[in-house]
Design a protein around this motif. Structure first.
Motif, PDB file in Angstrom:
ATOM      1  N   GLN A  95       0.836  -1.207   0.000  1.00 13.45           N
ATOM      2  CA  GLN A  95       0.000   0.000   0.000  1.00 13.45           C
ATOM      3  C   GLN A  95       0.864   1.249   0.000  1.00 13.45           C
ATOM      4  O   GLN A  95       0.569   2.221  -0.698  1.00 13.45           O
ATOM      5  N   ARG A  98       2.280   1.761  -3.439  1.00 11.79           N
ATOM      6  CA  ARG A  98       1.270   2.268  -4.366  1.00 11.79           C
ATOM      7  C   ARG A  98       0.967   3.745  -4.092  1.00 11.79           C
ATOM      8  O   ARG A  98       0.717   4.518  -5.014  1.00 11.79           O
ATOM      9  N   LYS A 101       4.112   6.427  -5.684  1.00 10.96           N
ATOM     10  CA  LYS A 101       4.501   5.751  -6.918  1.00 10.96           C
ATOM     11  C   LYS A 101       5.933   6.056  -7.329  1.00 10.96           C
ATOM     12  O   LYS A 101       6.552   5.294  -8.069  1.00 10.96           O
TER      13      LYS A 101
END
Length: 226
Positions: A95, A98, A101
């Motif tokens: 997580q 993500r 990025k």
């Protein structure tokens, strides 16, 4: 000798995981510390397989522990607590990746074994220094592994987790785990060979050479050929 009667952590730390979980859920929340201390290293190595920055790793570990505490009632003892915690740690790490990025992780250009390191319990200062340098070198080698190989290597070779447990933890087949482990070992071997100059090992130059020449010249001085 200090009594442990008033210290619940000391008196309960030998309990198996599922009983500690049960006690925490029943209100003895301070006992969650037992689980944290028991699996701090495992969780660190798990998250470190996905994130290279230690400060971020520690933040993610905190998030993982908080999530584990909040969801503790969901632990049904169908798998080991360590497996359950590893999954949470991996999810938190992914997580974070993500979310950011642009987070940079070490890339690998080569596809790298187990390097045995001596026991430090009976080391002189020189050997201890060599040991520490070896650890740093191996950590760098492991950091070059692609993520899917790194987590396998970390859980198996560093943590000593069984192949079957890794398979369940990562939702991979046993054969897949074995293949990735084999490749990870070879990648590390490749790293070791490509980052060290074997042409320079066992050198006998400079000071060593000068000393030997001097000693031999002294010994043969005045000798006659026989």
């Amino acid at each position: 000798m200090v009594s442990n009667k008033n210290n619940p952590i000391q008196t309960q730390k030998v309990l198996p995981d599922h009983l500690v979980v049960e006690k925490v859920l029943n209100g003895e929340t301070e006992l969650f510390e037992i689980l944290m201390r028991r699996y701090n290293e495992l969780l660190y190595r798990t998250v470190r397989s996905y994130i290279n920055q230690d400060s971020d790793v520690e933040d993610i570990m905190q998030d993982a522990y908080v999530k584990a505490y909040q969801k503790l009632y969901q632990f049904k003892n169908k798998s080991t607590f360590s497996t359950w915690l590893v999954r949470i740690g991996i999810n938190e790490a992914l997580q974070r990746k993500r979310k950011f990025k642009n987070y940079r992780t070490t890339a690998l250009e080569h596809e790298s074994g187990i390097l045995q390191i001596a026991d430090t319990s009976v080391m002189n200062p020189e050997n201890n220094t060599i040991y520490k340098e070896s650890v740093v070198f191996i950590e760098k080698a492991v950091d070059t592994l692609p993520q899917k190989y790194k987590i396998i290597y970390m859980l198996r070779e560093v943590e000593g987790m069984e192949i079957s447990e890794i398979s369940k933890t990562l939702d991979l087949t046993v054969s897949n785990v074995k293949v990735r482990l084999f490749r990870a070992r070879n990648m590390i071997k490749d790293y070791i060979f490509t980052t060290t100059n074997t042409k320079n090992i066992f050198e006998f130059g400079n000071h060593k050479c000068d000393c030997l020449v001097e000693l031999v010249l002294k010994r043969i001085q005045g000798m006659e050929f026989s």
